[in-house]
Motif scaffolding. Structure first.
Motif, short mmCIF file in Angstrom:
data_model
loop_
_atom_site.label_atom_id
_atom_site.label_comp_id
_atom_site.label_asym_id
_atom_site.label_seq_id
_atom_site.Cartn_x
_atom_site.Cartn_y
_atom_site.Cartn_z
N CYS A 103 -8.26 57.33 -52.17
CA CYS A 103 -9.14 56.18 -52.36
C CYS A 103 -10.26 56.28 -51.34
O CYS A 103 -10.11 56.94 -50.30
N LEU A 104 -11.39 55.65 -51.64
CA LEU A 104 -12.55 55.66 -50.75
C LEU A 104 -13.02 54.22 -50.56
O LEU A 104 -13.27 53.51 -51.54
N ILE A 105 -13.10 53.81 -49.30
CA ILE A 105 -13.43 52.43 -48.96
C ILE A 105 -14.65 52.41 -48.04
O ILE A 105 -14.69 53.14 -47.05
N ASP A 106 -15.63 51.59 -48.37
CA ASP A 106 -16.82 51.39 -47.55
C ASP A 106 -16.51 50.22 -46.62
O ASP A 106 -16.36 49.08 -47.08
N MET A 107 -16.39 50.49 -45.33
CA MET A 107 -15.98 49.48 -44.36
C MET A 107 -17.18 49.01 -43.54
O MET A 107 -17.85 49.81 -42.90
N ARG A 108 -17.41 47.72 -43.58
CA ARG A 108 -18.42 47.08 -42.73
C ARG A 108 -17.66 46.30 -41.67
O ARG A 108 -16.91 45.39 -41.99
N VAL A 109 -17.87 46.71 -40.43
CA VAL A 109 -17.07 46.19 -39.33
C VAL A 109 -18.00 45.48 -38.33
O VAL A 109 -18.81 46.12 -37.68
N PRO A 110 -17.89 44.15 -38.22
CA PRO A 110 -18.74 43.43 -37.27
C PRO A 110 -18.32 43.75 -35.83
O PRO A 110 -17.23 44.29 -35.58
N ASP A 111 -19.19 43.42 -34.90
CA ASP A 111 -18.85 43.61 -33.50
C ASP A 111 -17.53 42.90 -33.20
O ASP A 111 -17.34 41.76 -33.61
N GLY A 112 -16.61 43.61 -32.58
CA GLY A 112 -15.30 43.05 -32.28
C GLY A 112 -14.28 43.26 -33.38
O GLY A 112 -13.10 42.99 -33.19
N GLY A 113 -14.72 43.73 -34.55
CA GLY A 113 -13.82 43.89 -35.69
C GLY A 113 -12.98 45.15 -35.61
O GLY A 113 -13.28 46.07 -34.84
N GLY A 114 -11.95 45.18 -36.43
CA GLY A 114 -11.06 46.33 -36.52
C GLY A 114 -9.62 45.88 -36.61
O GLY A 114 -9.29 44.75 -36.25
N PRO A 115 -8.74 46.76 -37.09
CA PRO A 115 -7.34 46.40 -37.29
C PRO A 115 -6.53 46.52 -36.01
O PRO A 115 -6.94 47.19 -35.05
N PRO A 116 -5.33 45.92 -35.99
CA PRO A 116 -4.43 46.11 -34.85
C PRO A 116 -3.83 47.51 -34.89
O PRO A 116 -3.93 48.21 -35.91
N PRO A 117 -3.20 47.95 -33.82
CA PRO A 117 -2.55 49.27 -33.81
C PRO A 117 -1.52 49.37 -34.94
O PRO A 117 -0.78 48.43 -35.20
N HIS A 118 -1.52 50.54 -35.58
CA HIS A 118 -0.61 50.78 -36.70
C HIS A 118 -0.47 52.29 -36.91
O HIS A 118 -1.13 53.08 -36.25
N ARG A 119 0.39 52.65 -37.84
CA ARG A 119 0.50 54.04 -38.27
C ARG A 119 0.96 54.04 -39.72
O ARG A 119 1.51 53.04 -40.20
N HIS A 120 0.70 55.12 -40.42
CA HIS A 120 1.11 55.21 -41.81
C HIS A 120 1.35 56.65 -42.21
O HIS A 120 0.85 57.57 -41.56
N ASP A 121 2.12 56.80 -43.25
CA ASP A 121 2.54 58.12 -43.71
C ASP A 121 1.55 58.69 -44.73
O ASP A 121 1.93 59.06 -45.84
N PHE A 122 0.28 58.74 -44.38
CA PHE A 122 -0.74 59.37 -45.20
C PHE A 122 -1.94 59.68 -44.31
O PHE A 122 -2.09 59.11 -43.23
N GLU A 123 -2.75 60.62 -44.76
CA GLU A 123 -3.94 61.02 -44.01
C GLU A 123 -5.04 59.99 -44.20
O GLU A 123 -5.19 59.41 -45.28
N GLU A 124 -5.85 59.82 -43.15
CA GLU A 124 -6.95 58.86 -43.19
C GLU A 124 -8.15 59.50 -42.50
O GLU A 124 -8.02 60.03 -41.40
N MET A 125 -9.30 59.46 -43.16
CA MET A 125 -10.51 60.06 -42.61
C MET A 125 -11.63 59.03 -42.62
O MET A 125 -11.82 58.33 -43.62
N PHE A 126 -12.36 58.94 -41.52
CA PHE A 126 -13.47 58.01 -41.38
C PHE A 126 -14.75 58.78 -41.11
O PHE A 126 -14.78 59.63 -40.23
N THR A 127 -15.81 58.47 -41.84
CA THR A 127 -17.14 58.99 -41.54
C THR A 127 -17.99 57.80 -41.12
O THR A 127 -18.16 56.85 -41.89
N ILE A 128 -18.48 57.84 -39.88
CA ILE A 128 -19.28 56.74 -39.35
C ILE A 128 -20.69 56.88 -39.91
O ILE A 128 -21.36 57.89 -39.69
N LEU A 129 -21.14 55.86 -40.64
CA LEU A 129 -22.47 55.86 -41.24
C LEU A 129 -23.49 55.13 -40.39
O LEU A 129 -24.65 55.54 -40.33
N GLU A 130 -23.07 54.05 -39.76
CA GLU A 130 -23.97 53.24 -38.93
C GLU A 130 -23.19 52.74 -37.72
O GLU A 130 -22.03 52.35 -37.84
#
Length: 175
Positions: free
Chosen positions: A54-81
């Motif tokens: 799946c491909l998700i476009d994430m808009r993250v405000p200042d201070g945003g983001g998830p708590p610490p976690h882990r999962h049994d799959f690969e995850e890749m992030f490309t920073i656009l801005e």
């Protein structure tokens, strides 16, 4: 290896029931999810890729983001801005627009926008399912620019509880 000495199975025939997908976060049909103050556009879902990714476009405000976690799959992030701080196995690293980060399956991690300005990144998960998880625990909003819903403390607690309860079904562990 030559074609005549192939040990690998043949490439399957084309599946004509699958169609070309063109994704655009500005398309009115795109589903936008507000989750923990972030805005996630479901660009390409597991339903569209037979669960491959799946491909998700994430808009993250200042201070945003998830708590610490882990999962049994690969995850890749490309920073656009902007710039995002990733914590990977306890070590922090700041990553700027133009860079790509790969999080191996099962590794503890999280990210936080600590830059003072909004950040945007693409997140690809393989295999898919993170898109479904986000849609089940977040709140649908009208667009990429829609503000997060105003939730009471009780509503926020219920969202956190639902996320924790559903996490195992989506091969995720909150740390």
């Amino acid at each position: 290896m030559t074609a005549s000495s192939s040990a690998a199975p043949a490439i399957p025939d084309d599946d004509p029931t699958r169609t070309l997908t063109v994704a655009n976060p500005d398309d009115p049909a795109t589903i936008h999810i507000s989750l923990a103050g972030d805005n996630y556009a479901m660009l390409i879902t597991g339903k569209q890729t037979n669960g491959q990714y799946c491909l998700i476009d994430m808009r993250v405000p200042d201070g945003g983001g998830p708590p610490p976690h882990r999962h049994d799959f690969e995850e890749m992030f490309t920073i656009l801005e902007g710039e995002v701080e990733f914590t990977f196995r306890g070590e922090k690293r700041s990553v700027r627009a133009g860079s790509t980060v790969n999080i191996p399956a099962n590794a503890p991690h999280n990210f936080r926008n600590v830059s003072g300005v909004p950040a945007r990144m693409l997140c690809m998960c393989t295999p898919a399912a993170q898109d479904e998880y986000f849609m089940r625990v977040g709140d649908e909003v009208a667009s990429k620019d829609a503000p997060p819903p105003r939730l009471t403390d009780d509503e926020m607690a219920k969202r956190r509880q639902r996320a924790a309860e559903l996490a195992p079904a989506y091969r995720t562990e909150m740390l």
